[in-house]
Scaffold this active site. Structure first.
Site, PDB file in Angstrom:
ATOM      1  CB  THR A  34      -0.861   0.048   1.274  1.00 55.17           C
ATOM      2  OG1 THR A  34       0.017   0.251   2.391  1.00 55.17           O
ATOM      3  CG2 THR A  34      -1.663  -1.241   1.467  1.00 55.17           C
ATOM      4  CB  ILE A  58      -3.165 -10.656   5.174  1.00 52.53           C
ATOM      5  CG1 ILE A  58      -4.027  -9.418   5.481  1.00 52.53           C
ATOM      6  CG2 ILE A  58      -1.697 -10.388   5.454  1.00 52.53           C
ATOM      7  CD1 ILE A  58      -4.122  -9.086   6.968  1.00 52.53           C
ATOM      8  CB  ALA A  81      -2.363  -3.296  10.335  1.00 51.67           C
ATOM      9  CD  GLU A  82      -4.502   0.703   5.063  1.00 51.23           C
ATOM     10  OE1 GLU A  82      -4.030   1.822   5.378  1.00 51.23           O
ATOM     11  OE2 GLU A  82      -4.290   0.162   3.975  1.00 51.23           O
ATOM     12  CB  SER A  83      -0.524   1.419  10.896  1.00 52.37           C
ATOM     13  OG  SER A  83       0.249   2.275  10.065  1.00 52.37           O
ATOM     14  CB  THR A 132      -1.898  -0.708  18.734  1.00 48.55           C
ATOM     15  OG1 THR A 132      -1.892   0.567  19.353  1.00 48.55           O
ATOM     16  CG2 THR A 132      -3.329  -1.007  18.313  1.00 48.55           C
ATOM     17  CG  ASP A 133      -0.454   1.908  23.300  1.00 47.16           C
ATOM     18  OD1 ASP A 133      -0.835   2.197  22.138  1.00 47.16           O
ATOM     19  OD2 ASP A 133       0.339   2.635  23.945  1.00 47.16           O
ATOM     20  CD  GLU A 134      -3.184   4.284  18.713  1.00 45.58           C
ATOM     21  OE1 GLU A 134      -4.221   4.708  18.195  1.00 45.58           O
ATOM     22  OE2 GLU A 134      -2.045   4.572  18.291  1.00 45.58           O
ATOM     23  CE1 TYR A 158      -3.966   0.790  13.631  1.00 50.90           C
ATOM     24  CE2 TYR A 158      -3.810   2.142  15.619  1.00 50.90           C
ATOM     25  CZ  TYR A 158      -3.315   1.122  14.815  1.00 50.90           C
ATOM     26  OH  TYR A 158      -2.184   0.437  15.184  1.00 50.90           O
ATOM     27  CE  LYS A 162      -3.394  -3.729  15.030  1.00 46.58           C
ATOM     28  NZ  LYS A 162      -2.584  -4.558  14.074  1.00 46.58           N
ATOM     29  CE  LYS A 197       1.061   5.922  11.459  1.00 42.78           C
ATOM     30  NZ  LYS A 197       1.646   4.620  11.301  1.00 42.78           N
ATOM     31  NE  ARG A 222      -1.006   9.010  21.130  1.00 45.77           N
ATOM     32  CZ  ARG A 222      -2.059   9.652  21.658  1.00 45.77           C
ATOM     33  NH1 ARG A 222      -2.077   9.973  22.945  1.00 45.77           N
ATOM     34  NH2 ARG A 222      -3.104   9.958  20.915  1.00 45.77           N
ATOM     35  N   PRO A 288     -10.333  14.708  15.852  1.00 45.29           N
ATOM     36  CG  PRO A 288     -11.848  14.565  14.071  1.00 45.29           C
ATOM     37  CD  PRO A 288     -10.384  14.666  14.378  1.00 45.29           C
TER      38      PRO A 288
HETATM   39  P1  NAD Z   1       2.822   0.623   8.379  1.00 48.75           P
HETATM   40  O1  NAD Z   1       1.554   1.302   7.973  1.00 48.75           O
HETATM   41  O2  NAD Z   1       4.106   1.341   8.279  1.00 48.75           O
HETATM   42  O3  NAD Z   1       2.993  -0.722   7.516  1.00 48.75           O
HETATM   43  C1  NAD Z   1       1.939  -1.612   7.270  1.00 48.75           C
HETATM   44  C2  NAD Z   1       2.388  -2.563   6.159  1.00 48.75           C
HETATM   45  O4  NAD Z   1       1.304  -3.494   5.918  1.00 48.75           O
HETATM   46  C3  NAD Z   1       2.677  -1.868   4.831  1.00 48.75           C
HETATM   47  O5  NAD Z   1       3.876  -2.364   4.287  1.00 48.75           O
HETATM   48  C4  NAD Z   1       1.487  -2.245   3.958  1.00 48.75           C
HETATM   49  O6  NAD Z   1       1.807  -2.312   2.574  1.00 48.75           O
HETATM   50  C5  NAD Z   1       1.109  -3.601   4.515  1.00 48.75           C
HETATM   51  N1  NAD Z   1      -0.305  -3.943   4.286  1.00 48.75           N
HETATM   52  C6  NAD Z   1      -1.384  -3.157   4.484  1.00 48.75           C
HETATM   53  N2  NAD Z   1      -2.502  -3.822   4.153  1.00 48.75           N
HETATM   54  C7  NAD Z   1      -2.118  -5.070   3.778  1.00 48.75           C
HETATM   55  C8  NAD Z   1      -2.817  -6.227   3.356  1.00 48.75           C
HETATM   56  N3  NAD Z   1      -4.153  -6.244   3.245  1.00 48.75           N
HETATM   57  N4  NAD Z   1      -2.106  -7.337   3.059  1.00 48.75           N
HETATM   58  C9  NAD Z   1      -0.749  -7.337   3.131  1.00 48.75           C
HETATM   59  N5  NAD Z   1      -0.042  -6.272   3.515  1.00 48.75           N
HETATM   60  C10 NAD Z   1      -0.714  -5.141   3.847  1.00 48.75           C
HETATM   61  O7  NAD Z   1       2.545   0.106   9.851  1.00 48.75           O
HETATM   62  P2  NAD Z   1       3.566  -0.099  11.060  1.00 48.75           P
HETATM   63  O8  NAD Z   1       3.663   1.175  11.807  1.00 48.75           O
HETATM   64  O9  NAD Z   1       4.770  -0.774  10.584  1.00 48.75           O
HETATM   65  O10 NAD Z   1       2.722  -1.102  11.951  1.00 48.75           O
HETATM   66  C11 NAD Z   1       2.841  -2.515  11.788  1.00 48.75           C
HETATM   67  C12 NAD Z   1       1.897  -3.202  12.772  1.00 48.75           C
HETATM   68  O11 NAD Z   1       2.227  -2.823  14.101  1.00 48.75           O
HETATM   69  C13 NAD Z   1       0.431  -2.817  12.572  1.00 48.75           C
HETATM   70  O12 NAD Z   1      -0.339  -3.964  12.798  1.00 48.75           O
HETATM   71  C14 NAD Z   1       0.176  -1.789  13.655  1.00 48.75           C
HETATM   72  O13 NAD Z   1      -1.172  -1.798  14.059  1.00 48.75           O
HETATM   73  C15 NAD Z   1       1.086  -2.296  14.758  1.00 48.75           C
HETATM   74  N6  NAD Z   1       1.588  -1.262  15.696  1.00 48.75           N
HETATM   75  C16 NAD Z   1       2.168  -0.119  15.214  1.00 48.75           C
HETATM   76  C17 NAD Z   1       2.657   0.826  16.119  1.00 48.75           C
HETATM   77  C18 NAD Z   1       3.334   2.082  15.642  1.00 48.75           C
HETATM   78  O14 NAD Z   1       3.636   2.950  16.473  1.00 48.75           O
HETATM   79  N7  NAD Z   1       3.637   2.237  14.376  1.00 48.75           N
HETATM   80  C19 NAD Z   1       2.543   0.593  17.497  1.00 48.75           C
HETATM   81  C20 NAD Z   1       1.949  -0.591  17.940  1.00 48.75           C
HETATM   82  C21 NAD Z   1       1.478  -1.523  17.031  1.00 48.75           C
HETATM   83  P1  TYD Z   2       0.639   9.493  15.586  1.00 48.28           P
HETATM   84  O1  TYD Z   2       2.091   9.460  15.272  1.00 48.28           O
HETATM   85  O2  TYD Z   2      -0.346   9.642  14.467  1.00 48.28           O
HETATM   86  O3  TYD Z   2       0.333   8.191  16.447  1.00 48.28           O
HETATM   87  P2  TYD Z   2      -1.021   7.776  17.289  1.00 48.28           P
HETATM   88  O4  TYD Z   2      -2.120   8.688  16.938  1.00 48.28           O
HETATM   89  O5  TYD Z   2      -1.250   6.393  16.787  1.00 48.28           O
HETATM   90  O6  TYD Z   2      -0.619   7.856  18.725  1.00 48.28           O
HETATM   91  O7  TYD Z   2       0.391  10.675  16.600  1.00 48.28           O
HETATM   92  C1  TYD Z   2       1.072  10.737  17.842  1.00 48.28           C
HETATM   93  C2  TYD Z   2       0.523  11.912  18.606  1.00 48.28           C
HETATM   94  O8  TYD Z   2       0.893  13.120  17.915  1.00 48.28           O
HETATM   95  C3  TYD Z   2      -0.992  11.930  18.690  1.00 48.28           C
HETATM   96  O9  TYD Z   2      -1.375  12.437  19.970  1.00 48.28           O
HETATM   97  C4  TYD Z   2      -1.404  12.907  17.606  1.00 48.28           C
HETATM   98  C5  TYD Z   2      -0.250  13.892  17.563  1.00 48.28           C
HETATM   99  N1  TYD Z   2       0.000  14.486  16.236  1.00 48.28           N
HETATM  100  C6  TYD Z   2       0.104  15.887  16.115  1.00 48.28           C
HETATM  101  O10 TYD Z   2      -0.027  16.628  17.094  1.00 48.28           O
HETATM  102  N2  TYD Z   2       0.335  16.415  14.880  1.00 48.28           N
HETATM  103  C7  TYD Z   2       0.474  15.640  13.765  1.00 48.28           C
HETATM  104  O11 TYD Z   2       0.647  16.193  12.645  1.00 48.28           O
HETATM  105  C8  TYD Z   2       0.392  14.223  13.899  1.00 48.28           C
HETATM  106  C9  TYD Z   2       0.546  13.319  12.709  1.00 48.28           C
HETATM  107  C10 TYD Z   2       0.170  13.683  15.169  1.00 48.28           C
END
Ligand code: NAD
Ligand code: TYD
Length: 352
Positions: A34, A58, A81-83, A132-134, A158, A162, A197, A222, A288
């Site tokens: 994606t 998947i 995942a969509e993340s 995730t902790d969310e 999201y 999850k 992010k 966070r 929101p």
């Molecule tokens: P990311 O969005 O960077 O990467 C997600 C990956 O999944 C991408 O490479 C995308 O192409 C792939 N993908 C999406 N839909 C798919 C599908 N249907 N089939 C196969 N592949 C698909 O996400 P990330 O930040 O690397 O997170 C990875 C995992 O960890 C997720 O499950 C997320 O919920 C979890 N997680 C992330 C964080 C964080 O801070 N980033 C924290 C805790 C848990």
């Molecule tokens: P994010 O990295 O999107 O992670 P999550 O929402 O999954 O915790 O955001 C981290 C924190 O930063 C969240 O409280 C939202 C805030 N944030 C901003 O203030 N400005 C931004 O442009 C973004 C992307 C996030």
């Protein structure tokens, strides 16, 4: 060998690189590619026969069973995942498709595969679901951190998607005895994180003199974990976690967003002493339903599996900033047309 899903994303690519740096066990990497998936993250593995990449979903009910049959993995690490919370607010559909339906279909394919394994392989098999902790919802300032017993109260599309996938994984253990493990991790940061992010967005915006958009009052908290610590925790849970159990993973590192943004400005100032990055900070309309605080109690994984993070925030954020400074080409390559469309959609009216 093991099958990793989502291995071209942020955490997934770090996991694949980390795994192959420590072991010769092969990885089949299934990723849909994606907007968040990026094979450049894995370019150092070009020609490495230990890594086999497959572009696919998947939720593909033909492809996944075929991959399982062909490669006979001993474990699956489900990272796909969509993340991104903000994207889930603008358009939840993809989150339902991948995080709920995709996980369900993956579980179905794995259940069939696992049922046909010989006794020993069946016993040793693991399905590790990365969450995730969310899913636990939001804490007030004085509430204790999330333990594994905290009720699920997801607030965004999201986190709700999850949470739904976590429940399915749990049910497949309870009903079918599939040997599952679930990890619930706090916010990650580090190399290869897509600049939508908080941390990478602030770094890349600052480097190009764009405003640094802080949602609401910037006092949301966070609990930040450096990505390779998340990878080492996943490896440890895979190695020694008890099937059916969940493990919280966190960095013991709670910080308000505004402190993170100011710290990034200060650290960038060490490289560019004449810049005034803090002047770019712009308070913008709040997200929101914005969760106020996340905090992980990571005592269970420490007590039972002897895991603790290796990095502090001070060391991790320096490494992260240095990585973005050293990888300008990677930044340029991901800031394509669809990235610019996203920035315009999410930050309408903010000077860019
Ligand atoms: P990311 O969005 O960077 O990467 C997600 C990956 O999944 C991408 O490479 C995308 O192409 C792939 N993908 C999406 N839909 C798919 C599908 N249907 N089939 C196969 N592949 C698909 O996400 P990330 O930040 O690397 O997170 C990875 C995992 O960890 C997720 O499950 C997320 O919920 C979890 N997680 C992330 C964080 C964080 O801070 N980033 C924290 C805790 C848990
Ligand atoms: P994010 O990295 O999107 O992670 P999550 O929402 O999954 O915790 O955001 C981290 C924190 O930063 C969240 O409280 C939202 C805030 N944030 C901003 O203030 N400005 C931004 O442009 C973004 C992307 C996030």
């Amino acid at each position: 060998m093991i099958l990793v899903t989502g291995g071209a994303g942020f955490i997934g690519s770090n996991f694949v690189l980390d795994w192959l740096a420590q072991s010769d066990e092969k990885i089949v990497n299934l990723d849909k590619l994606t907007y968040a998936g990026n094979l450049q993250n894995l370019s150092s593995l070009t020609g490495d026969s230990r890594h086999y990449f497959v572009q696919g979903d998947i939720g593909d009910i033909q492809l996944v069973p075929q991959l399982l049959k062909q490669h006979q993995p001993r474990a699956i690490i489900n990272l796909a995942a969509e993340s991104h919370v903000d994207r889930s607010i603008h358009g939840p559909e993809d989150f339902i498709q991948t995080n709920i339906l995709g996980t369900f279909r993956l579980l179905e394919a794995v259940r069939t595969y696992w049922n046909e394994l010989e006794t020993q392989e069946k016993q040793n098999f693991r399905f590790l679901h990365v969450s995730t902790d969310e899913v636990y919802g939001s804490l007030t300032l004085n509430e204790p951190a999330f333990t594994e017993e905290h009720p699920y109260q997801p607030n965004s599309p999201y986190s709700a998607s999850k949470a739904s996938s976590d429940h399915l994984v749990r049910a497949y253990h309870h009903t079918y005895k599939l040997p599952v493990l679930t990890t619930n991790c706090s916010n990650n940061y580090g190399p290869f994180q897509f600049p939508e992010k908080l941390i990478p967005l602030m770094i890349v915006n600052a480097l190009t003199g764009k405003s640094l958009p802080v949602y609401g009052d910037g006092q949301q908290i966070r609990d930040w974990l450096y990505v390779t610590d998340h990878c080492s925790a996943i490896r440890r849970v895979l190695e020694a976690g008890i099937p059916g159990e969940t493990y919280n993973i966190g960095g013991w590192n709670e910080k308000p967003n505004i402190d993170i943004v100011k710290m990034i400005c200060d650290l960038l100032g060490e490289t560019y002493p004449n810049s005034t990055f803090q002047n770019l900070i712009t308070y913008v309309q709040d997200r929101p339903g914005h969760d106020r605080r996340y905090a992980i109690d990571a005592k269970k994984i420490e007590r039972e599996l002897n895991w603790r993070p290796a990095e502090t925030f001070a060391t991790g954020i320096r490494k992260t900033i240095q990585w973005y400074l050293n990888n300008q080409q990677w930044i340029n390559n991901v800031q394509t047309g669809s990235y610019r469309e996203w920035i315009e959609k999410n930050y309408t009216g903010i000077a860019q």
